[in-house]
Enzyme design. Structure first.
Site, short mmCIF file in Angstrom:
data_model
loop_
_atom_site.label_atom_id
_atom_site.label_comp_id
_atom_site.label_asym_id
_atom_site.label_seq_id
_atom_site.Cartn_x
_atom_site.Cartn_y
_atom_site.Cartn_z
N HIS A 194 0.84 -1.20 0.00
CA HIS A 194 0.00 0.00 0.00
C HIS A 194 0.88 1.26 0.00
O HIS A 194 2.08 1.20 0.30
CB HIS A 194 -0.92 -0.02 1.23
CG HIS A 194 -1.77 1.19 1.39
ND1 HIS A 194 -1.44 2.22 2.24
CD2 HIS A 194 -2.94 1.54 0.81
CE1 HIS A 194 -2.36 3.16 2.18
NE2 HIS A 194 -3.30 2.76 1.33
N VAL A 196 1.51 3.68 1.92
CA VAL A 196 2.28 4.11 3.09
C VAL A 196 3.28 3.05 3.59
O VAL A 196 3.95 3.27 4.60
CB VAL A 196 1.35 4.50 4.27
CG1 VAL A 196 0.41 5.62 3.86
CG2 VAL A 196 0.55 3.28 4.77
N LYS A 197 3.38 1.92 2.90
CA LYS A 197 4.24 0.86 3.37
C LYS A 197 5.70 1.08 2.96
O LYS A 197 6.02 1.93 2.15
CB LYS A 197 3.73 -0.50 2.85
CG LYS A 197 2.33 -0.86 3.34
CD LYS A 197 2.26 -0.91 4.85
CE LYS A 197 0.95 -1.50 5.38
NZ LYS A 197 -0.22 -0.63 5.16
N ASN A 198 6.60 0.27 3.55
CA ASN A 198 8.04 0.40 3.27
C ASN A 198 8.34 0.29 1.78
O ASN A 198 9.20 0.98 1.25
CB ASN A 198 8.82 -0.69 4.01
CG ASN A 198 8.86 -0.47 5.50
OD1 ASN A 198 8.01 0.23 6.06
ND2 ASN A 198 9.83 -1.06 6.17
N ILE A 199 7.67 -0.64 1.12
CA ILE A 199 7.72 -0.79 -0.33
C ILE A 199 6.30 -0.61 -0.84
O ILE A 199 5.36 -1.21 -0.31
CB ILE A 199 8.24 -2.19 -0.75
CG1 ILE A 199 9.68 -2.38 -0.31
CG2 ILE A 199 8.11 -2.40 -2.26
CD1 ILE A 199 10.67 -1.43 -0.98
#
Length: 413
Positions: A194, A196-199
Site C-alpha cells: 500500500h 504508506v508501506k516500506n515498499i
C-alpha cells in the site's frame, strides 16, 4: 515546519520505471509483475511469491485456497487493522479475536486457549514490522493436543494435517526472526505494498509461499495465480500472443491481480530496499531511540533483539502514565506544530462493526493499554535530522503541556 506522516518514496528511478511500463504498451499483469515476484522471492527466500492487488486480497486468497469458509473459525489478534478481520469475514468464516502482549504482538497462550475443532487458521500480525514469535507459533500448531482438535474439510487441509499459519506481515518486509526473513516464517505470508508501506506499488500486496511437504510450492503458486484471474487458464498477456486467444474458466476465481504499471513502482523501490531504504528507516528509528531515552515517560517500541529485528515500518511510541484522553490531547498539540502523527491501531472491539458482532474491549485489556497511550511518529527515508529533532521536541512539549503543567497546576505550584 510541516512534516507529513508517511509520504511515498518517489525518486527518478521510480519515475523512469513507471514510464518504461507505460511506454511498453502493456500496463496490466505481465513481465513487470513477474519480475517483482522474483525479486521478492530472492530477497525473502520464500519458495514462491505471488503478487496481488492488496494485502487484504492476499489474505482472502490464502484462506480460500485452504478451503476456509462458513462454519470455520480463524484466530486473529484484537489489536490489528480491520482488514485482518474483514478478510476472514469475506470468505464466510468467523474471526476469533484474542489479546496481545506488551510488545503489541499476539499472545500465544491466548491463541492456544481459543483453539477449537472449528479453527482452521491462525493469523498472527507483525505489528509495526516487529516479527511475532514464530517458533512458539510453529510449536503450537504442531502440538499433539492442538493437532488432535483439527478437523479438515478440504483437500488442502487434509494435506497439511493441522491449522494453517498465515502471517499478516503487511508491515514486516525486511524484518528477521532467528536469522530468517519475513516471508519464510509461516506457511503463507502476506505483505502489503500500500502507498504508506516500506515498499509500495500504490496499491498491492504479495503472498509468499513456504508450505511444507507434501505441497509442491510451484504447483500451489500456479493454482493461486489462476484464482487471482477469474479462474481463467490464460492471462491477458498470454492471450495477446499469436494464436493464444483460446482459454477456459476452470474454477470460480477472483479478480485480484496486480497490474504491471503498479509493479514497476515496487520494482524500482525494492531494488534499493536492502542497501538504502531499509537502512534509512533504521537511521530514523535509532534517532528516536537515542533522543527519547532521556525521558522516563517515553516507552520505546521493540525494534531489535537477540533473535529479531524490525522492518522499522512504524515507530509506535507509548507515553507512560497517560490516559486515552491525554494521548488525544497530545496528538492535537503535536499536530498544531505541523507534525502529522497517527495511532496504530484502534483495537477491533472498539469499532462499530465488531461491537455489533458482540466484541467488547473489556475482554482485551492489553490491547487497550497499548492503544490508549500510543502515538505513531513519522518514519521514512526522506526525514532529515533537523526534522527529527523538531518531532522529538514537539512530542516533549506536548507531554509537558498535557501532563507536567496539569500536575503543577493541581499541586498549586
Amino acid at each position: 515546519m510541516k512534516i507529513p506522516f508517511s509520504p511515498p518514496y518517489i525518486d527518478q528511478d521510480v519515475i523512469d520505471s513507471v514510464s518504461e511500463s507505460l511506454s511498453s504498451g502493456w500496463i496490466t499483469t505481465g513481465p513487470k509483475v513477474k519480475a517483482l515476484e522474483e525479486l521478492v522471492q530472492e530477497q525473502t527466500g520464500a519458495k514462491r511469491t505471488l503478487c496481488v492487488n492488496s494485502a487484504t486480497s492476499g489474505l482472502m486468497l490464502s484462506l480460500k485456497w485452504f478451503g476456509v469458509g462458513s462454519g470455520d473459525e480463524v484466530i486473529i489478534p484484537a489489536y490489528t487493522y480491520a482488514a485482518t478481520a474483514l478478510a476472514v469475514i469475506h470468505v464466510g468464516a468467523t474471526p476469533v479475536m484474542v489479546d496481545v502482549e506488551d510488545d503489541f504482538n499476539v499472545s500465544i497462550s491466548a491463541i492456544e486457549n481459543a483453539v477449537t475443532e472449528k479453527t482452521k487458521a491462525i493469523v498472527p500480525v507483525d505489528f509495526s514490522g516487529w516479527p511475532c514469535d514464530y517458533g512458539a507459533l510453529q510449536n503450537l500448531v504442531t502440538k499433539v493436543s492442538i493437532r488432535d482438535k483439527f478437523c479438515p474439510n478440504s483437500d488442502k487441509q487434509k494435506a497439511l494435517g493441522r491449522i494453517l499459519l498465515l502471517a499478516d506481515a503487511a508491515h514486516s518486509i525486511g524484518a528477521t526472526y532467528k536469522g530468517r526473513n519475513s516471508g519464510t516464517l509461516a506457511d503463507l505470508t502476506v505483505f502489503s505494498f500500500h502507498a504508506v508501506k516500506n515498499i509500495t506499488t500504490a496499491e498491492g500486496g504479495a503472498v509468499c509461499i513456504a508450505l511444507p511437504e507434501p505441497f509442491d510450492c510451484g504447483s500451489e503458486y500456479a493454482l493461486m495465480r489462476l484464482m487471482t484471474l477469474n479462474g481463467q487458464t490464460k492471462d491477458a498477456f498470454t492471450k495477446t500472443k499469436a494464436g493464444g486467444w483460446k482459454y477456459d474458466i476452470v474454477l470460480p476465481g477472483m479478480k485480484i491481480n496486480m497490474p504491471d504499471v503498479c509493479a514497476s513502482i515496487g520494482l524500482a523501490q525494492l531494488r534499493k530496499y536492502p542497501s538504502l531504504l531499509l537502512p534509512e528507516r533504521k537511521r530514523v528509528a535509532e534517532f528516536y531511540v537515542d533522543n527519547f531515552r532521556q525521558y522516563d515517560w517515553a516507552l520505546i517500541p521493540p525494534l531489535r533483539g537477540q533473535e529479531s529485528e524490525s522492518s522499522y515500518h512504524v515507530f509506535a511510541l507509548r507515553i507512560e502514565g497517560i490516559t486515552e484522553v491525554q494521548r488525544d490531547e497530545m496528538i492535537r498539540l503535536i499536530s498544531e506544530k505541523g507534525v502529522a502523527v497517527n495511532v496504530h491501531f484502534t483495537p477491533l472491539p472498539m469499532l462499530s462493526l465488531f461491537k455489533e458482532m458482540g466484541f467488547k474491549i473489556s475482554g482485551y485489556p492489553q490491547a487497550y493499554a497499548n492503544y490508549s497511550k500510543e502515538i505513531s511518529l513519522p518514519i521514512y527515508p526522506q526525514l532529515t535530522e533537523d526534522e527529527l529533532a523538531y518531532i522529538v521536541g514537539s512530542v516533549a512539549e506536548a507531554y509537558s503541556c498535557v501532563v507536567l503543567e496539569k500536575e503543577e497546576s493541581e499541586a498549586g505550584i
